[in-house]
Design a protein around this motif. Structure first.
Motif, PDB file in Angstrom:
ATOM      1  N   GLN A  93       0.811  -1.215   0.000  1.00 39.06           N
ATOM      2  CA  GLN A  93       0.000   0.000   0.000  1.00 39.06           C
ATOM      3  C   GLN A  93       0.847   1.268   0.000  1.00 39.06           C
ATOM      4  OE1 GLN A  93      -2.996  -0.095   3.067  1.00 39.06           O
ATOM      5  NE2 GLN A  93      -3.820  -2.067   2.389  1.00 39.06           N
ATOM      6  N   ILE A  94       2.061   1.130  -0.485  1.00 35.41           N
ATOM      7  CA  ILE A  94       2.968   2.276  -0.509  1.00 35.41           C
ATOM      8  C   ILE A  94       3.402   2.532  -1.951  1.00 35.41           C
ATOM      9  CG2 ILE A  94       5.155   3.241   0.288  1.00 35.41           C
ATOM     10  CD1 ILE A  94       4.959   1.459   2.736  1.00 35.41           C
ATOM     11  N   TYR A  95       3.102   3.742  -2.442  1.00 36.92           N
ATOM     12  CA  TYR A  95       3.458   4.129  -3.813  1.00 36.92           C
ATOM     13  C   TYR A  95       4.278   5.416  -3.757  1.00 36.92           C
ATOM     14  CZ  TYR A  95      -0.139   0.827  -5.353  1.00 36.92           C
ATOM     15  OH  TYR A  95      -0.884  -0.295  -5.571  1.00 36.92           O
ATOM     16  N   SER A  96       5.162   5.569  -4.696  1.00 37.17           N
ATOM     17  CA  SER A  96       5.937   6.804  -4.778  1.00 37.17           C
ATOM     18  C   SER A  96       5.895   7.315  -6.213  1.00 37.17           C
ATOM     19  CB  SER A  96       7.382   6.579  -4.330  1.00 37.17           C
ATOM     20  OG  SER A  96       8.029   5.668  -5.195  1.00 37.17           O
ATOM     21  N   LEU A  97       5.996   8.631  -6.373  1.00 38.03           N
ATOM     22  CA  LEU A  97       6.004   9.236  -7.700  1.00 38.03           C
ATOM     23  C   LEU A  97       7.433   9.316  -8.205  1.00 38.03           C
ATOM     24  CD1 LEU A  97       4.316  10.626  -9.918  1.00 38.03           C
ATOM     25  CD2 LEU A  97       4.771  12.798  -8.751  1.00 38.03           C
ATOM     26  N   SER A  98       7.624   8.872  -9.430  1.00 40.75           N
ATOM     27  CA  SER A  98       8.960   8.894 -10.018  1.00 40.75           C
ATOM     28  C   SER A  98       8.880   9.509 -11.409  1.00 40.75           C
ATOM     29  CB  SER A  98       9.527   7.473 -10.100  1.00 40.75           C
ATOM     30  OG  SER A  98      10.855   7.496 -10.605  1.00 40.75           O
ATOM     31  N   SER A  99       9.999   9.885 -11.932  1.00 40.99           N
ATOM     32  CA  SER A  99      10.048  10.440 -13.291  1.00 40.99           C
ATOM     33  C   SER A  99      11.349  10.029 -13.950  1.00 40.99           C
ATOM     34  CB  SER A  99       9.922  11.963 -13.265  1.00 40.99           C
ATOM     35  OG  SER A  99      10.999  12.557 -12.559  1.00 40.99           O
ATOM     36  N   SER A 100      11.330  10.024 -15.266  1.00 37.84           N
ATOM     37  CA  SER A 100      12.513   9.635 -16.015  1.00 37.84           C
ATOM     38  C   SER A 100      12.462  10.279 -17.391  1.00 37.84           C
ATOM     39  CB  SER A 100      12.588   8.107 -16.140  1.00 37.84           C
ATOM     40  OG  SER A 100      13.772   7.719 -16.806  1.00 37.84           O
ATOM     41  N   SER A 101      13.616  10.441 -17.991  1.00 37.58           N
ATOM     42  CA  SER A 101      13.694  10.986 -19.347  1.00 37.58           C
ATOM     43  C   SER A 101      13.596   9.845 -20.354  1.00 37.58           C
ATOM     44  CB  SER A 101      15.005  11.737 -19.553  1.00 37.58           C
ATOM     45  OG  SER A 101      15.061  12.863 -18.710  1.00 37.58           O
ATOM     46  N   MET A 102      12.899  10.090 -21.445  1.00 35.91           N
ATOM     47  CA  MET A 102      12.762   9.077 -22.484  1.00 35.91           C
ATOM     48  C   MET A 102      13.080   9.681 -23.839  1.00 35.91           C
ATOM     49  SD  MET A 102       8.758   8.622 -23.477  1.00 35.91           S
ATOM     50  CE  MET A 102       8.428   7.563 -22.105  1.00 35.91           C
ATOM     51  N   GLU A 103      13.576   8.846 -24.727  1.00 37.45           N
ATOM     52  CA  GLU A 103      13.831   9.244 -26.103  1.00 37.45           C
ATOM     53  C   GLU A 103      12.567   8.995 -26.921  1.00 37.45           C
ATOM     54  OE1 GLU A 103      16.537  10.635 -27.260  1.00 37.45           O
ATOM     55  OE2 GLU A 103      17.784  10.439 -25.462  1.00 37.45           O
ATOM     56  N   VAL A 104      12.102  10.035 -27.608  1.00 40.26           N
ATOM     57  CA  VAL A 104      10.924   9.940 -28.454  1.00 40.26           C
ATOM     58  C   VAL A 104      11.377  10.112 -29.900  1.00 40.26           C
ATOM     59  CG1 VAL A 104       8.640  10.873 -28.974  1.00 40.26           C
ATOM     60  CG2 VAL A 104       9.482  10.886 -26.617  1.00 40.26           C
ATOM     61  N   PHE A 105      11.001   9.173 -30.755  1.00 43.82           N
ATOM     62  CA  PHE A 105      11.458   9.164 -32.138  1.00 43.82           C
ATOM     63  C   PHE A 105      10.290   9.374 -33.102  1.00 43.82           C
ATOM     64  CE2 PHE A 105      14.126   6.153 -29.725  1.00 43.82           C
ATOM     65  CZ  PHE A 105      15.341   6.801 -29.824  1.00 43.82           C
ATOM     66  N   ASN A 106      10.580  10.034 -34.206  1.00 51.72           N
ATOM     67  CA  ASN A 106       9.603  10.225 -35.272  1.00 51.72           C
ATOM     68  C   ASN A 106      10.304  10.019 -36.613  1.00 51.72           C
ATOM     69  OD1 ASN A 106       8.689  12.541 -37.406  1.00 51.72           O
ATOM     70  ND2 ASN A 106       6.908  11.575 -36.462  1.00 51.72           N
ATOM     71  N   ALA A 107       9.679   9.244 -37.484  1.00 57.45           N
ATOM     72  CA  ALA A 107      10.218   9.008 -38.823  1.00 57.45           C
ATOM     73  C   ALA A 107       9.116   9.244 -39.842  1.00 57.45           C
ATOM     74  CB  ALA A 107      10.755   7.588 -38.946  1.00 57.45           C
ATOM     75  N   ASN A 108       9.346  10.188 -40.750  1.00 55.97           N
ATOM     76  CA  ASN A 108       8.434  10.429 -41.866  1.00 55.97           C
ATOM     77  C   ASN A 108       9.032   9.778 -43.099  1.00 55.97           C
ATOM     78  OD1 ASN A 108       6.136  12.188 -41.017  1.00 55.97           O
ATOM     79  ND2 ASN A 108       7.818  13.445 -40.252  1.00 55.97           N
ATOM     80  N   ILE A 109       8.314   8.800 -43.642  1.00 52.42           N
ATOM     81  CA  ILE A 109       8.833   7.986 -44.741  1.00 52.42           C
ATOM     82  C   ILE A 109       7.970   8.203 -45.976  1.00 52.42           C
ATOM     83  CG2 ILE A 109       9.431   5.649 -45.469  1.00 52.42           C
ATOM     84  CD1 ILE A 109       9.454   4.885 -42.484  1.00 52.42           C
ATOM     85  N   PHE A 110       8.617   8.549 -47.077  1.00 46.19           N
ATOM     86  CA  PHE A 110       7.924   8.695 -48.359  1.00 46.19           C
ATOM     87  C   PHE A 110       8.631   7.847 -49.393  1.00 46.19           C
ATOM     88  CE2 PHE A 110       7.753  10.504 -52.607  1.00 46.19           C
ATOM     89  CZ  PHE A 110       6.375  10.545 -52.825  1.00 46.19           C
ATOM     90  N   SER A 111       7.855   7.117 -50.183  1.00 47.19           N
ATOM     91  CA  SER A 111       8.437   6.350 -51.274  1.00 47.19           C
ATOM     92  C   SER A 111       7.492   6.371 -52.464  1.00 47.19           C
ATOM     93  CB  SER A 111       8.701   4.896 -50.848  1.00 47.19           C
ATOM     94  OG  SER A 111       9.224   4.154 -51.934  1.00 47.19           O
ATOM     95  N   THR A 112       8.060   6.452 -53.641  1.00 50.31           N
ATOM     96  CA  THR A 112       7.237   6.369 -54.852  1.00 50.31           C
ATOM     97  C   THR A 112       6.796   4.935 -55.112  1.00 50.31           C
ATOM     98  OG1 THR A 112       9.239   6.154 -56.185  1.00 50.31           O
ATOM     99  CG2 THR A 112       8.328   8.374 -55.922  1.00 50.31           C
ATOM    100  N   SER A 113       7.386   3.986 -54.390  1.00 46.02           N
ATOM    101  CA  SER A 113       7.019   2.580 -54.529  1.00 46.02           C
ATOM    102  C   SER A 113       6.072   2.164 -53.411  1.00 46.02           C
ATOM    103  CB  SER A 113       8.267   1.683 -54.504  1.00 46.02           C
ATOM    104  OG  SER A 113       7.890   0.328 -54.432  1.00 46.02           O
ATOM    105  N   CYS A 114       4.803   1.981 -53.746  1.00 50.53           N
ATOM    106  CA  CYS A 114       3.825   1.506 -52.760  1.00 50.53           C
ATOM    107  C   CYS A 114       4.193   0.106 -52.275  1.00 50.53           C
ATOM    108  CB  CYS A 114       2.424   1.484 -53.362  1.00 50.53           C
ATOM    109  SG  CYS A 114       1.850   3.055 -54.019  1.00 50.53           S
ATOM    110  N   LEU A 115       4.717  -0.710 -53.191  1.00 52.24           N
ATOM    111  CA  LEU A 115       5.060  -2.082 -52.829  1.00 52.24           C
ATOM    112  C   LEU A 115       6.170  -2.119 -51.792  1.00 52.24           C
ATOM    113  CD1 LEU A 115       4.944  -3.847 -56.329  1.00 52.24           C
ATOM    114  CD2 LEU A 115       3.212  -3.872 -54.529  1.00 52.24           C
ATOM    115  N   PHE A 116       7.148  -1.195 -51.906  1.00 53.05           N
ATOM    116  CA  PHE A 116       8.221  -1.191 -50.907  1.00 53.05           C
ATOM    117  C   PHE A 116       7.689  -0.784 -49.545  1.00 53.05           C
ATOM    118  CE2 PHE A 116      11.363   1.035 -48.347  1.00 53.05           C
ATOM    119  CZ  PHE A 116      12.250  -0.010 -48.132  1.00 53.05           C
ATOM    120  N   LEU A 117       6.799   0.214 -49.497  1.00 54.84           N
ATOM    121  CA  LEU A 117       6.255   0.614 -48.200  1.00 54.84           C
ATOM    122  C   LEU A 117       5.486  -0.532 -47.551  1.00 54.84           C
ATOM    123  CD1 LEU A 117       5.023   4.317 -48.227  1.00 54.84           C
ATOM    124  CD2 LEU A 117       7.083   3.330 -47.262  1.00 54.84           C
TER     125      LEU A 117
END
Length: 260
Positions: A132-156
């Motif tokens: 019944q004991i909880y503590s608040l914690s925090s941490s740093s995280m890496e957030v990634f974003n990738a925007n991918i464009f291809s003229t080939s629908c089959l490759f995507l």
């Protein structure tokens, strides 16, 4: 003109003629509507076929005209091929094979462009230290974003079949994220030290995996390596003219090209 026939195909209603349905006698539809095979009826008395109703329109139009007409952005070729195989309309099967060869040739020359962004975010969470004991914690995280464009629908589609989101403890293919056949956006986080597994679900934090290597992608370096493996195996090579060498080395922009 024969009397109209109404079909219920997977919940979608179509009205056509008996002559159209039997235009290819050796097909399953030809057998069904010439009396060689029994037909089922729905509660309204319509002939019922428990198959995909959406793509049946293309099969029905082929029965009417003996010509395959598909929209330019048609994305369900695999499904249509399976349905044509089920109905055993041999000329349609052959027309689909020719269409796929045509699409494959059109996609031989292709371009792939990936823009990467990364930021650090603080995540807050509770840690259970005792019953019944909880503590608040925090941490740093890496957030990634990738925007991918291809003229080939089959490759995507190929790329989408190799990458999986981890959510709720399960892996799900990112193929479902392909709203645009030429564009894909990925957002994910790296593992956070000390963050309980249930917090990823609670805070909607998705992690990214690559299969069949069964490897979690915790950095852009790993992401770039895995995407390059997939792209190079599909005939792509690095575009020497773009981007700037520093951008590529810093994992900001990746551009690959394919000539065949």
């Amino acid at each position: 003109m024969s009397d109209p026939v109404t079909l219920n195909v997977g919940g979608k209603l179509y009205t056509t003629s008996l002559a159209t349905l039997t235009s290819f006698p050796d097909s399953m539809l030809g057998a069904m509507f010439s009396g060689k095979m029994p037909t089922k009826r729905d509660s309204q008395g319509n002939c019922f076929i428990d198959r995909d109703g959406k793509v049946f329109r293309y099969i029905l139009n082929f029965l009417r005209t003996s010509h395959l007409d598909l929209p330019e952005d048609f994305q369900e070729m695999g499904l249509l091929r399976r349905e044509a195989d089920f109905y055993q309309v041999q000329p349609l099967i052959e027309a689909l094979q020719e269409k796929e060869v045509e699409l494959s040739k059109a996609e031989k020359n292709a371009m792939l462009n990936i823009t990467l962004n990364q930021r650090v975010q603080t995540v807050h969470f509770t840690v259970r230290e005792a019953p019944q004991i909880y503590s608040l914690s925090s941490s740093s995280m890496e957030v990634f974003n990738a925007n991918i464009f291809s003229t080939s629908c089959l490759f995507l589609k190929l790329l989408g079949s190799k990458l999986f989101y981890c959510s709720n403890g399960n892996l799900s293919s990112i193929t479902s994220q392909l709203q645009d056949p030429n564009h894909l956006t990925l957002d994910w986080v790296a593992n956070v030290e000390g963050l309980p597994e249930e917090e990823y679900t609670k805070q909607n934090l998705k992690r990214l995996w690559v299969v069949p290597a069964n490897k979690q992608i915790n950095s852009f370096q790993v992401f770039v390596e895995e995407v390059l493996k997939i792209a190079l195996s599909d005939g792509f090579c690095i575009d020497s003219s773009h981007p700037h060498a520093l951008d590529f080395m810093n994992n900001k922009i990746i551009r690959l090209i394919r000539y065949r």
